[in-house]
Design a protein around this motif. Structure first.
Motif, PDB file in Angstrom:
ATOM      1  N   ALA A  27       0.856  -1.187   0.000  1.00 18.95           N
ATOM      2  CA  ALA A  27       0.000   0.000   0.000  1.00 18.95           C
ATOM      3  C   ALA A  27       0.892   1.237   0.000  1.00 18.95           C
ATOM      4  CB  ALA A  27      -0.879   0.002   1.238  1.00 18.95           C
ATOM      5  N   PRO A  28       0.377   2.342  -0.558  1.00 17.86           N
ATOM      6  CA  PRO A  28       1.198   3.557  -0.614  1.00 17.86           C
ATOM      7  C   PRO A  28       1.675   3.999   0.771  1.00 17.86           C
ATOM      8  CG  PRO A  28      -0.993   3.929  -1.568  1.00 17.86           C
ATOM      9  CD  PRO A  28      -0.914   2.499  -1.210  1.00 17.86           C
ATOM     10  N   SER A  29       0.878   3.688   1.785  1.00 20.52           N
ATOM     11  CA  SER A  29       1.254   4.109   3.142  1.00 20.52           C
ATOM     12  C   SER A  29       2.496   3.372   3.653  1.00 20.52           C
ATOM     13  CB  SER A  29       0.083   3.855   4.096  1.00 20.52           C
ATOM     14  OG  SER A  29      -0.302   2.497   4.021  1.00 20.52           O
ATOM     15  N   GLU A  30       2.819   2.264   3.016  1.00 19.64           N
ATOM     16  CA  GLU A  30       3.989   1.497   3.445  1.00 19.64           C
ATOM     17  C   GLU A  30       5.294   2.024   2.860  1.00 19.64           C
ATOM     18  OE1 GLU A  30       3.391  -2.907   3.250  1.00 19.64           O
ATOM     19  OE2 GLU A  30       1.366  -2.360   2.633  1.00 19.64           O
ATOM     20  N   LEU A  31       5.208   2.876   1.841  1.00 17.81           N
ATOM     21  CA  LEU A  31       6.419   3.430   1.231  1.00 17.81           C
ATOM     22  C   LEU A  31       7.244   4.188   2.268  1.00 17.81           C
ATOM     23  CD1 LEU A  31       5.323   5.075  -2.163  1.00 17.81           C
ATOM     24  CD2 LEU A  31       6.873   3.140  -1.887  1.00 17.81           C
ATOM     25  N   ILE A  32       8.563   4.103   2.137  1.00 19.20           N
ATOM     26  CA  ILE A  32       9.443   4.910   2.986  1.00 19.20           C
ATOM     27  C   ILE A  32       9.594   6.278   2.315  1.00 19.20           C
ATOM     28  CG2 ILE A  32      11.775   5.075   3.938  1.00 19.20           C
ATOM     29  CD1 ILE A  32      11.834   1.924   3.620  1.00 19.20           C
ATOM     30  N   ASP A  33       9.480   7.339   3.082  1.00 18.84           N
ATOM     31  CA  ASP A  33       9.546   8.710   2.564  1.00 18.84           C
ATOM     32  C   ASP A  33       8.627   8.924   1.364  1.00 18.84           C
ATOM     33  OD1 ASP A  33      11.508   9.280   4.448  1.00 18.84           O
ATOM     34  OD2 ASP A  33      13.119   8.664   3.092  1.00 18.84           O
ATOM     35  N   PRO A  34       7.320   8.695   1.539  1.00 19.14           N
ATOM     36  CA  PRO A  34       6.413   8.890   0.407  1.00 19.14           C
ATOM     37  C   PRO A  34       6.302  10.361   0.030  1.00 19.14           C
ATOM     38  CG  PRO A  34       5.159   8.589   2.422  1.00 19.14           C
ATOM     39  CD  PRO A  34       6.601   8.385   2.794  1.00 19.14           C
ATOM     40  N   ALA A  35       6.093  10.603  -1.271  1.00 17.60           N
ATOM     41  CA  ALA A  35       5.944  11.983  -1.733  1.00 17.60           C
ATOM     42  C   ALA A  35       4.871  12.036  -2.804  1.00 17.60           C
ATOM     43  CB  ALA A  35       7.265  12.499  -2.291  1.00 17.60           C
ATOM     44  N   CYS A  36       4.132  13.123  -2.822  1.00 18.96           N
ATOM     45  CA  CYS A  36       3.163  13.351  -3.875  1.00 18.96           C
ATOM     46  C   CYS A  36       3.919  13.583  -5.177  1.00 18.96           C
ATOM     47  CB  CYS A  36       2.306  14.575  -3.525  1.00 18.96           C
ATOM     48  SG  CYS A  36       1.319  15.181  -4.907  1.00 18.96           S
ATOM     49  N   SER A  37       3.565  12.850  -6.218  1.00 21.15           N
ATOM     50  CA  SER A  37       4.355  12.975  -7.445  1.00 21.15           C
ATOM     51  C   SER A  37       4.026  14.254  -8.204  1.00 21.15           C
ATOM     52  CB  SER A  37       4.165  11.746  -8.340  1.00 21.15           C
ATOM     53  OG  SER A  37       2.887  11.786  -8.920  1.00 21.15           O
ATOM     54  N   ILE A  38       3.030  14.995  -7.741  1.00 27.06           N
ATOM     55  CA  ILE A  38       2.701  16.256  -8.393  1.00 27.06           C
ATOM     56  C   ILE A  38       3.509  17.406  -7.784  1.00 27.06           C
ATOM     57  CG2 ILE A  38       0.856  17.883  -8.953  1.00 27.06           C
ATOM     58  CD1 ILE A  38      -1.073  15.375  -8.332  1.00 27.06           C
ATOM     59  N   CYS A  39       3.472  17.503  -6.440  1.00 27.87           N
ATOM     60  CA  CYS A  39       4.119  18.645  -5.804  1.00 27.87           C
ATOM     61  C   CYS A  39       5.344  18.258  -4.979  1.00 27.87           C
ATOM     62  CB  CYS A  39       3.124  19.386  -4.913  1.00 27.87           C
ATOM     63  SG  CYS A  39       2.568  18.392  -3.504  1.00 27.87           S
TER      64      CYS A  39
END
Length: 558
Positions: free
Chosen positions: A166-178
RNA sequence: GGCGGCUUAGCUCAGUUGGUUAGAGCAUCGGAAUCAUAAUCCGAGUGUCCGGGGUUCGAGUCCCUGAGCCGCCA
C-alpha cells in the motif's frame, strides 16, 4: 453465401492523455481487418470505438499544461481521429466517453447496481495531498520500496523487486505532483459487490472468453471475489454519481460504457435503434481487447451489463502485446513509435501487411522486428505479389493492347485452384488467423510466378505475341484474386487494382469470377519497396520526441 | 514475492489427439532467366526443438524442476 449476419464489435478505448502508438495499432488494425472482411462478405458489421477521457491522469495533465480537461481531450480526440483515418482504420463511429449519452448509460447501469443491492458503501483511508487538495491514486505516490529499498518507486508496487504494497507502506512517500509528503484521509467509497456474480461468471467465462483468459481469471474463484471500488472523490474529471454528491464514477466504470455510447450515438445519426444494434437476439457482439485489461472486460463488465438487463458480449477476443526487435517498446531506444511518427515516413500499407503476417487468434505477444519487417514487405508484398501485376500488366499493355483474353489450360487450372481457396482463406479471417490466410495467399503468388517463368511469355511475345495473351491473362487473373483476398488488410491496394482492371469495388464474391475478354488500364505502381533509411528516420524522430517530452514532467499513463 | 503465458534453423514463425529422416518464408551459397519496381525461377546447407530430470515401446508435443522474457496481482 450464408445468411446475412448482424455484428457489432468494439476495440478498447484509447486513453485521451496520450498519442496513438504502433502498439495500440495491433488492436485497431486487427479489428479493422476483421470488420472489413465481414463487410466484404456482405454482412452488417459495425465497428465502434471512442476516447476514454476521464480520471486523475487527464485532470493532472490538463492542469500541468494550463488548460481545461475538456480542451485536452478535445485536442487529443482530433489527433486520434486523424491518426486512425490515415492508418485506414475504418470505425463506423469514433465517439467519446465525455458525453451525455455515456452519462445516461452510466446512470442506468449504476441505478441497477444500487437497486439490486450490489452496492456497498463504506469508509476507507486513502492517501491525500494537503497541498494539492486531492486524493492520490497509488501511481501518484512515489517513495522508497519498503522491501528492497529501491528509490523512486510507485505507491502500488516496486519495479525493482516486484513486491506489492500500500502507498502508506512506502518509505519517505511523496506526492508525485508537488513533492510534498502526503497524509491519509478517510472517505466514503462505493463498492461493486462482484462476488454476487460469482456463479454467473463461473458459467460465463469458459464460453465467452479464450481458454487462457478464463483459466487465468478462474484462479481468483477459489475464494470470494473482492469488491470493486467504483467511486472517486472530488476533484475528479468524470461523472458525478447520481444520488451521491461529490462522488464520481471511477474511470474504469464509465470507460467500457463508452462502447454503448458510441453505438447509441451512431444509431441516433443513422436512424437506427440501440435495441437493434446492441440488444437484439440475432445481434453478435464482440470486444477486441489486450490481455492487460481482461478483468475489466471479463469480470466487471458482463456482470454490470447482465445486472441491468443488457446483452453481454458473445465473445471477448484477447490479443497480446507488441514488442519491437524482441523487446518491450522503449522511448530511449526509439522504439516507442507514435502512429504519426510512422506516417511521417512510411505508407501505412506496410504495417498493415506486416501485422497481418504476424497476427493469429492467440494472446501471445507479437514482435515487430525491423529487419524482418523490411524483408517481408519487400520480398513478399512487392517482390512476389506486386511483381505479378507489374510483369503481367505491362507486357499486356505494351504488346497486346491491354486486353485480357482466354486462359490456357494450365493457367485456368491455377486460377480455378486459387478460386477454390476462397472459403479456406475466409475461415482463417473469420478465426482471426490472419497469418494463416496470408500463407495461403502467398502460396498463390508463388505458383503464379512459377507458372509465368515456366511459360516464358517474354519469348513468345517476340515470335508470336498472340500466343502470350493466355499466359498474361492467367497471371493477371491470379493477381486479381490475390488483391481480392488481401482487400480486408490492404483496402487501398485493392482499390488501385480495381482501377487497373476497370472494375467496380471488389467484394468476397468477386473471387468467383474469371476475367476474360476485358480491357485493362495503364499500369500504375501499386506498392514500392521500403527504403531502410526511412525506418532509421522513424527511430531518430522518436528519440527526438523523447527529448521534447522530458520538458513535460512524465505522468503515469493508463 | 504469487499466478499465467511464451522460449523450435542467422531472423520471423508453423508444428492437429505424443508416432517414421522436425517444416515454411526471409537471409546465406551455387546455377538459370532477363517480361518486371535488381522484382523471378531451380538447387543446396543449416537445428543438443531454452537447460535438467521423469512418464512412455516412442516426447518439440505429457509431468516435475531451473533459467530468461512478457503480462497480471483486483
Amino acid at each position: 453465401m450464408s445468411k446475412k449476419r448482424k455484428i457489432t464489435l468494439t476495440a478498447a478505448l484509447p486513453y485521451a492523455n496520450g498519442e496513438i502508438h504502433i502498439g495500440h495499432l495491433v488492436e485497431y488494425l486487427q479489428a479493422d481487418f476483421w470488420t472489413r472482411f465481414q463487410k466484404l462478405r456482405g454482412h452488417e458489421c459495425l465497428y465502434f470505438c471512442a476516447d476514454d477521457t476521464h480520471g486523475t491522469p487527464i485532470m493532472m495533465r490538463a492542469r500541468q499544461e494550463g488548460i481545461t480537461p475538456e480542451e485536452l481531450i478535445e485536442r487529443n480526440h482530433k489527433q486520434h481521429v486523424l491518426d486512425f483515418t490515415d492508418f485506414g482504420v475504418d470505425f463506423d463511429n469514433y465517439f467519446t466517453t465525455h458525453s451525455d449519452i455515456n452519462r445516461e448509460f452510466c446512470s442506468v447501469l449504476y441505478e441497477h447496481i444500487e437497486k439490486n443491492g450490489h452496492a456497498d458503501i463504506r469508509s476507507i483511508n486513502q492517501t491525500y495531498c494537503n497541498h494539492d487538495n486531492i486524493f492520490l491514486p497509488d501511481r501518484f505516490v512515489k517513495g522508497t520500496c519498503p522491501n528492497c529499498k529501491a528509490n523512486n518507486q510507485y505507491g502500488d508496487s516496486c519495479d525493482s523487486c516486484g513486491s506489492t504494497y500500500a502507498p502508506s507502506e512506502l518509505i519517505d512517500p511523496a506526492c508525485s505532483i508537488c513533492g510534498n509528503t502526503p497524509t491519509t484521509k478517510e472517505s466514503e467509497h462505493i463498492f461493486f459487490k462482484l462476488n454476487d456474480f460469482k456463479e454467473y461468471l463461473t458459467n460465463w467465462l469458459p464460453t465467452h472468453t479464450p481458454k487462457e483468459t478464463a483459466n487465468k481469471l478462474m484462479e481468483w474463484f477459489d475464494e470470494d471475489l473482492k469488491d470493486w471500488d467504483i467511486s472517486r472523490d472530488a476533484p475528479y474529471f468524470g461523472f458525478e454519481i447520481p444520488g451521491h454528491p461529490g462522488k464520481f464514477f471511477y474511470v474504469w466504470l464509465d470507460a467500457p460504457v463508452g462502447y454503448m455510447a458510441s453505438a447509441k450515438d451512431w444509431c441516433d445519426k443513422n436512424n437506427r435503434t440501440f435495441e437493434e444494434i446492441w440488444n437484439a437476439d440475432d445481434r453478435e457482439l464482440y470486444h477486441f481487447i489486450g490481455k492487460d485489461i481482461v478483468r475489466f472486460h471479463c469480470l466487471f463488465w458482463p456482470s454490470i451489463l447482465d445486472n441491468a438487463g443488457f446483452k453481454t458480449p458473445d465473445q471477448v477476443f484477447v490479443h497480446g502485446f507488441l514488442t519491437v526487435n524482441g523487446e518491450k517498446m522503449s522511448k530511449s531506444k526509439g522504439t516507442f513509435i507514435n502512429a504519426r511518427t510512422y506516417l511521417n515516413h512510411l505508407d501505412p500499407l506496410y504495417l498493415r501487411f506486416y501485422y497481418a503476417c504476424k497476427l493469429n487468434s492467440s494472446s501471445d505477444d507479437i514482435d515487430l522486428n525491423f529487419d524482418d519487417f523490411i524483408a517481408r514487405v519487400n520480398s513478399d508484398l512487392v517482390g512476389k505479389i506486386t511483381n505479378l501485376a507489374s510483369r503481367g500488366a505491362q507486357m499486356l499493355n505494351k504488346h497486346l493492347e491491354g486486353r485480357i483474353g482466354d486462359l490456357d489450360e494450365d493457367g485456368k487450372a491455377l486460377v480455378d485452384n486459387a478460386r477454390a481457396k476462397s472459403e479456406e482463406i475466409a475461415a482463417h479471417y473469420e478465426a482471426r488467423d490472419f497469418s494463416k490466410a496470408l500463407v495461403i495467399i502467398r502460396d498463390i503468388a508463388d505458383e503464379a510466378n512459377r507458372y509465368f517463368d515456366e511459360k516464358e511469355p517474354w519469348k513468345a511475345i517476340k515470335a508470336d505475341p498472340e500466343s502470350a495473351r493466355p499466359i498474361l491473362s492467367a497471371t493477371l487473373n491470379l493477381f486479381r484474386l490475390i488483391a481480392i483476398y488481401l482487400k480486408p488488410i490492404l483496402p487501398e491496394y485493392a482499390e488501385k487494382t480495381e482501377t487497373l482492371f476497370n472494375e467496380s469495388a471488389f467484394n468476397w464474391q468477386s473471387a468467383q469470377t474469371v476475367i476474360t475478354n476485358h480491357q485493362i488500364e495503364k499500369y500504375e505502381y501499386l506498392a514500392s519497396r521500403i527504403d531502410p533509411k526511412q525506418v532509421d528516420k522513424i527511430i531518430e524522430e522518436t528519440k527526438h520526441e523523447l527529448a521534447a517530452d522530458k520538458k513535460i514532467k512524465t505522468q503515469p499513463q493508463q
